[in-house]
Design a protein around this motif. Structure first.
Motif, PDB file in Angstrom:
ATOM      1  N   GLU A 174       0.831  -1.193   0.000  1.00  0.00           N
ATOM      2  CA  GLU A 174       0.000   0.000   0.000  1.00  0.00           C
ATOM      3  C   GLU A 174       0.872   1.253   0.000  1.00  0.00           C
ATOM      4  N   ARG A 175       0.264   2.330  -0.446  1.00  0.00           N
ATOM      5  CA  ARG A 175       0.874   3.646  -0.298  1.00  0.00           C
ATOM      6  C   ARG A 175       0.790   4.030   1.174  1.00  0.00           C
ATOM      7  N   GLY A 176       1.839   4.666   1.697  1.00  0.00           N
ATOM      8  CA  GLY A 176       1.837   5.107   3.075  1.00  0.00           C
ATOM      9  C   GLY A 176       1.124   6.430   3.234  1.00  0.00           C
ATOM     10  N   GLU A 177       1.600   7.245   4.148  1.00  0.00           N
ATOM     11  CA  GLU A 177       0.970   8.535   4.402  1.00  0.00           C
ATOM     12  C   GLU A 177       1.162   9.513   3.263  1.00  0.00           C
ATOM     13  N   ASN A 178       2.172   9.265   2.432  1.00  0.00           N
ATOM     14  CA  ASN A 178       2.393  10.114   1.264  1.00  0.00           C
ATOM     15  C   ASN A 178       3.007   9.278   0.154  1.00  0.00           C
ATOM     16  N   ASP A 179       3.294   9.918  -0.984  1.00  0.00           N
ATOM     17  CA  ASP A 179       3.785   9.193  -2.154  1.00  0.00           C
ATOM     18  C   ASP A 179       5.174   8.601  -1.945  1.00  0.00           C
ATOM     19  N   LEU A 180       5.877   9.075  -0.934  1.00  0.00           N
ATOM     20  CA  LEU A 180       7.242   8.596  -0.702  1.00  0.00           C
ATOM     21  C   LEU A 180       7.285   7.397   0.242  1.00  0.00           C
ATOM     22  N   GLU A 181       6.137   6.976   0.758  1.00  0.00           N
ATOM     23  CA  GLU A 181       6.101   5.851   1.680  1.00  0.00           C
ATOM     24  C   GLU A 181       5.443   4.643   1.032  1.00  0.00           C
ATOM     25  N   VAL A 182       6.069   3.482   1.251  1.00  0.00           N
ATOM     26  CA  VAL A 182       5.538   2.213   0.752  1.00  0.00           C
ATOM     27  C   VAL A 182       5.396   1.276   1.946  1.00  0.00           C
ATOM     28  N   LYS A 183       4.196   0.758   2.139  1.00  0.00           N
ATOM     29  CA  LYS A 183       3.895  -0.097   3.281  1.00  0.00           C
ATOM     30  C   LYS A 183       3.695  -1.534   2.788  1.00  0.00           C
ATOM     31  N   VAL A 184       4.561  -2.444   3.228  1.00  0.00           N
ATOM     32  CA  VAL A 184       4.521  -3.846   2.790  1.00  0.00           C
ATOM     33  C   VAL A 184       4.100  -4.710   3.969  1.00  0.00           C
ATOM     34  N   THR A 185       2.993  -5.420   3.811  1.00  0.00           N
ATOM     35  CA  THR A 185       2.478  -6.299   4.856  1.00  0.00           C
ATOM     36  C   THR A 185       2.686  -7.753   4.439  1.00  0.00           C
ATOM     37  N   PHE A 186       3.273  -8.547   5.345  1.00  0.00           N
ATOM     38  CA  PHE A 186       3.559  -9.955   5.070  1.00  0.00           C
ATOM     39  C   PHE A 186       2.506 -10.835   5.736  1.00  0.00           C
ATOM     40  N   ARG A 187       2.106 -11.893   5.038  1.00  0.00           N
ATOM     41  CA  ARG A 187       1.150 -12.828   5.639  1.00  0.00           C
ATOM     42  C   ARG A 187       1.837 -13.760   6.627  1.00  0.00           C
ATOM     43  N   ARG A 188       3.146 -13.974   6.425  1.00  0.00           N
ATOM     44  CA  ARG A 188       3.951 -14.765   7.351  1.00  0.00           C
ATOM     45  C   ARG A 188       5.245 -14.004   7.628  1.00  0.00           C
ATOM     46  N   PRO A 189       5.813 -14.135   8.831  1.00  0.00           N
ATOM     47  CA  PRO A 189       7.059 -13.425   9.120  1.00  0.00           C
ATOM     48  C   PRO A 189       8.143 -13.788   8.105  1.00  0.00           C
ATOM     49  N   TYR A 190       8.895 -12.775   7.700  1.00  0.00           N
ATOM     50  CA  TYR A 190       9.949 -12.986   6.707  1.00  0.00           C
ATOM     51  C   TYR A 190      11.203 -12.219   7.116  1.00  0.00           C
ATOM     52  N   ALA A 191      12.191 -12.956   7.604  1.00  0.00           N
ATOM     53  CA  ALA A 191      13.411 -12.344   8.132  1.00  0.00           C
ATOM     54  C   ALA A 191      14.240 -11.667   7.045  1.00  0.00           C
ATOM     55  N   ASP A 192      14.201 -12.198   5.838  1.00  0.00           N
ATOM     56  CA  ASP A 192      15.060 -11.694   4.765  1.00  0.00           C
ATOM     57  C   ASP A 192      14.362 -10.641   3.913  1.00  0.00           C
ATOM     58  N   TRP A 193      13.538  -9.810   4.529  1.00  0.00           N
ATOM     59  CA  TRP A 193      12.792  -8.801   3.768  1.00  0.00           C
ATOM     60  C   TRP A 193      13.720  -7.807   3.067  1.00  0.00           C
ATOM     61  N   ARG A 194      14.936  -7.626   3.582  1.00  0.00           N
ATOM     62  CA  ARG A 194      15.879  -6.712   2.924  1.00  0.00           C
ATOM     63  C   ARG A 194      16.326  -7.221   1.562  1.00  0.00           C
ATOM     64  N   SER A 195      16.115  -8.498   1.311  1.00  0.00           N
ATOM     65  CA  SER A 195      16.533  -9.049   0.018  1.00  0.00           C
ATOM     66  C   SER A 195      15.575  -8.671  -1.110  1.00  0.00           C
ATOM     67  N   LEU A 196      14.404  -8.137  -0.785  1.00  0.00           N
ATOM     68  CA  LEU A 196      13.380  -7.852  -1.787  1.00  0.00           C
ATOM     69  C   LEU A 196      13.594  -6.485  -2.450  1.00  0.00           C
ATOM     70  N   PHE A 197      13.049  -6.342  -3.646  1.00  0.00           N
ATOM     71  CA  PHE A 197      13.037  -5.078  -4.398  1.00  0.00           C
ATOM     72  C   PHE A 197      14.442  -4.579  -4.725  1.00  0.00           C
ATOM     73  N   THR A 198      15.358  -5.523  -4.922  1.00  0.00           N
ATOM     74  CA  THR A 198      16.712  -5.222  -5.389  1.00  0.00           C
ATOM     75  C   THR A 198      17.106  -6.276  -6.411  1.00  0.00           C
ATOM     76  N   PRO A 199      17.157  -5.903  -7.672  1.00  0.00           N
ATOM     77  CA  PRO A 199      16.800  -4.585  -8.200  1.00  0.00           C
ATOM     78  C   PRO A 199      15.290  -4.395  -8.261  1.00  0.00           C
ATOM     79  N   LEU A 200      14.889  -3.143  -8.403  1.00  0.00           N
ATOM     80  CA  LEU A 200      13.479  -2.797  -8.573  1.00  0.00           C
ATOM     81  C   LEU A 200      13.265  -2.361 -10.018  1.00  0.00           C
ATOM     82  N   TYR A 201      12.343  -3.018 -10.701  1.00  0.00           N
ATOM     83  CA  TYR A 201      12.011  -2.653 -12.079  1.00  0.00           C
ATOM     84  C   TYR A 201      10.792  -1.733 -12.087  1.00  0.00           C
ATOM     85  N   PRO A 202      10.666  -0.902 -13.112  1.00  0.00           N
ATOM     86  CA  PRO A 202       9.491  -0.030 -13.193  1.00  0.00           C
ATOM     87  C   PRO A 202       8.232  -0.837 -13.489  1.00  0.00           C
ATOM     88  N   LYS A 203       7.085  -0.269 -13.154  1.00  0.00           N
ATOM     89  CA  LYS A 203       5.822  -0.964 -13.389  1.00  0.00           C
ATOM     90  C   LYS A 203       5.605  -1.232 -14.872  1.00  0.00           C
TER      91      LYS A 203
END
Length: 746
Positions: A174-203
């Motif tokens: 979801e979008r956070g409080e403004n356009d610069l915030e991205v809120k990611v909610t996990f259905r299960r705990p995920y310790a390696d969340w830093r591994s995601l969105f690298t690289p990030l491709y455009p939509k």
């Protein structure tokens, strides 16, 4: 082609460089705390570090790579190391690797990222750099994160993705409080969340299956890095990157980077011809560059074509060339002309190579001995453990790394390397080298010395039978010994030395720590003697009896050892030769087969057509995610085949899988690292793969090129690369303040 390479954290640990037997290296490893008892990296980056103020504005860096990639989408199965290099330069990465193999926040894209909630769901809040925009001017935001999640979640099979690890745990974005915030909610705990969105491709790339599957294979219309992709030229075998005019960070010093495909065995020629400025090279090429830089005088050793000709050889050649046999004289004169041309070419190359230097480090990857536990003798854990206990890993690491001036410590973990947060030496779970214990394990499995061996029919005309007898194993300089058959195989324990010459490492065979058996055939009792009878007390044992071949059910224990045969494979041949000698000392023979590089991995490793093999895995600081498919227990697939994922040794346990599962859901760093180390101990005990040494990284670099070279763990900073101003150069054109090769500690 080689099977050793370095690249960003790709969708799948795919094959990259075969000559040294490695699989593609993830670009990002490691999140951890400074309190982890992992020690320091064995070697730091050696990149000719220089301040940006001392670097010229402009210029083109020509960088030798292995391939022009088939795709620019790192999340596709045919992505390779060059795909990863390009992504690092042109796409957002939320985290990058530092000198200790830790994932650190990339401030050009990310102001902060943290877990803001764990109950009832884990929530990560990303706050983006307000200046971060795509090359078309659009802000990087939640829509790009959401498109990448949908593409990689695994829910839509129309996307041809290589994997979905981590993305499949996301519940919503979801979008956070403004356009610069991205809120990611996990259905299960995920310790390696830093591994995601690298690289990030455009939509625009991730938004539809068609754009994902085909839209980013040959071009990237929208990027967001210091460089953009100008052209992928398959005819010229090069990819051209140019400065990104919309880049908001420190502007790139170089105007262009040209990634040029150059085979490993052609790189010395390319360097000396001035067509490349930066290239990873093998030890033999590194020696040539090092020698070229040394002062030359009458006492300098001769090198190159004809250097090994003695005075007697020269006299004999003169006599033949001036003799009465005209045919022989013409042939000799022609050979001498060719030799002079080769020597002149070599001299020109050496002169040109004085403009380069070799920067050295250790790759974030290790070479292992893989033991195929699917069937045959190695399906028995006792036999695998015997093989492992026979290995002198210190000797092997020393043979490869000491001649290069690199730390020669054996790797103690399957899941991390020295300096990384999760590293611990867990090899004690297997035990130290002990030939006596290894032979006891074999005996317990029914493999005993001196048993009768049945004659076996030869499979092909001219092929050596696996039970060939009575030949002596020679040590050779950095090699095992063997007799070559018509199919290119050879059996260690035969007369002829057919292994690599070890020239690339400069490694000799070293002093043998145990005598070798002079007879490798089966021991037979004299007619009428009683099996099991004891000799009178005090009778001396037969010489080298401890090395007698072991047999079971009339069959000698011979293991198929598969190696690549292409350029740059000499180091692996040296290692294989040493391993073969070590195994011979406990009665195991090796049938070594050199196969074509292109077929090595696909037709042998992945398909399980081997007993022993050498290839490499990258280190990752996200082992719960990245290493699980490598060590998870194979399971039967719906069609009756065995689903091995990336566990090409076919060895796994339920306990290892459970430990990975626990680690991946544990957000506490210390607790997660403890689980990873425990899993590593179990992997050692199963003896499916034996880590040997961290791979050397040798890079030839033009002397005035700064902030590039042997990167070690560190992710390259492309905007800082460039050629030094004359005022910033040292006495020989090198950066005035060269890196010492030690970690910076950042």
């Amino acid at each position: 082609m080689s099977h050793d390479g370095v690249g960003p954290r790709a969708a799948l640990r795919s094959v990259a460089l075969l000559t040294a037997g490695m699989l593609a290296v993830p670009a990002l490893a490691g999140c951890g705390s400074d309190d982890d008892p992992a020690g320091e990296p064995l070697a730091g980056a050696d990149i000719g570090r220089a301040e940006r103020a001392g670097i010229t504005d402009g210029g083109t860096l020509r960088w030798a790579v292995d391939t022009v990639p088939d795709t620019l989408n790192t999340f596709q199965a045919d992505a390779d190391t060059t795909t990863s290099r390009i992504a690092q330069a042109v796409l957002p990465s939320m985290y990058r690797m530092d000198g200790r193999g830790r994932a650190v926040r990339n401030p050009d894209y990310l102001e902060s990222a943290e877990v803001v909630d764990t109950e009832p769901r884990q929530v990560v809040l990303y706050k983006l750099n307000q200046q971060a925009v795509w090359s078309d001017g659009r802000e990087i935001g939640a829509a790009d994160f959401a498109a990448q999640w949908r593409a990689l979640s695994g829910k839509d099979t129309a996307y041809w993705t290589a994997r979905n690890a981590g993305y499949d745990r996301i519940e919503k974005i979801e979008r956070g409080e403004n356009d610069l915030e991205v809120k990611v909610t996990f259905r299960r705990p995920y310790a390696d969340w830093r591994s995601l969105f690298t690289p990030l491709y455009p939509k625009e790339v991730m938004g539809t299956p068609d754009s994902f599957n085909d839209g980013a294979r040959r071009k990237l219309k929208v990027t967001a890095g210091p460089f953009t992709v100008q052209k992928v030229d398959t005819e010229e075998d090069e990819v051209t990157l140019t400065r990104n005019a919309r880049w908001w960070g420190d502007p790139a010093k170089l105007s262009r980077i040209v990634l040029r495909a150059v085979p490993r065995d052609k790189r010395i020629s390319a360097l000396s011809a001035g067509t490349v400025d930066l290239a990873e090279i093998d030890p033999a090429a590194a020696r040539r560059i090092t020698v070229a830089a040394l002062p030359q005088n009458e006492n300098s050793p001769l090198m190159g074509p004809g250097a090994d000709r003695s005075a007697a050889d020269a006299l004999r050649s003169w006599a033949v060339a001036n003799g009465s046999d005209e045919d022989a004289a013409d042939e000799e004169l022609s050979a001498r002309r060719k030799l002079r041309k080769k020597a002149a070419k070599y001299a020109r190359q050496q002169k040109a190579l004085t403009g380069f230097e070799v920067r050295t480090s250790l790759e974030p990857a290790y070479t292992q001995l893989a033991l195929n536990g699917a069937d045959g003798p190695l399906a028995d854990e006792r036999v695998r453990r015997a093989v492992a206990r026979a290995l002198d890993r210190e000797d092997i690491a020393g043979a490869v790394l000491k001649p290069l001036g690199l730390p020669a410590e054996p790797v103690g973990s399957h899941l991390a390397l020295a300096g990384q947060a999760a590293y611990a030496d867990s090899s004690g779970a297997l035990g130290e080298q002990d030939a006596k214990e290894a032979r006891a394990l074999l005996a317990d499995a029914g493999w005993v010395p001196g048993g009768p061996v049945k004659e076996e029919k030869k499979k092909d005309e001219g092929e050596e039978a696996a039970g060939a007898e009575g030949e002596e194993a020679g040590s050779g300089e950095g090699s095992g010994s063997g007799s070559e058959g018509d199919d290119g195989t050879y059996i260690v324990g035969e007369d002829d030395e057919k292994d690599g010459d070890g020239g690339d490492t400069g490694a000799g065979s070293g002093d043998d720590k145990a005598p070798r058996d002079s007879g490798t055939g089966a021991q037979r009792l004299p007619q009428g003697s009683a099996p099991g009878a004891y000799a009178p007390e005090g009778t001396a044992a037969p010489a080298r009896a401890g090395n007698a071949p072991v047999a079971k059910d009339g069959k000698a224990l011979t293991l198929r050892f598969v190696l690549p045969s292409g350029p740059g494979s000499d180091t692996l041949a040296t290692v294989a030769g040493r391993i073969s000698v070590m195994l011979e000392r406990i009665g195991i023979r090796t049938d070594v087969s050199r196969v074509d590089d292109e077929s090595y991995f696909k037709d042998h490793i992945a398909s399980g057509e081997y007993d022993l093999a050498l290839y490499s895995w990258p280190a990752t600081a996200f082992p719960a995610t990245d290493a699980r498919p490598v060590y998870s227990k194979p399971v039967p697939a719906a069609d009756g085949s065995l689903n091995v994922e990336q566990n090409y040794t076919r060895v796994g346990t339920d306990q290892v899988d459970q430990l990975f599962d626990q680690a991946i859901g544990t957000l506490d760093d210390a607790e997660r690292h403890a689980l990873i180390r425990k899993a590593d101990s179990r992997i050692w005990a199963a003896a499916g793969s034996i880590p040997l040494y961290q791979r050397p990284q040798l890079t030839a670099v033009r002397k005035n090129l700064a902030n590039a070279g042997a990167f070690g763990f560190r992710t390259p900073v492309y905007e800082d690369m460039g050629f030094l101003k004359k005022s910033a150069q040292g006495p020989s054109g090198t950066p005035g303040a060269r890196s010492s090769g030690t970690p910076s500690g950042d």
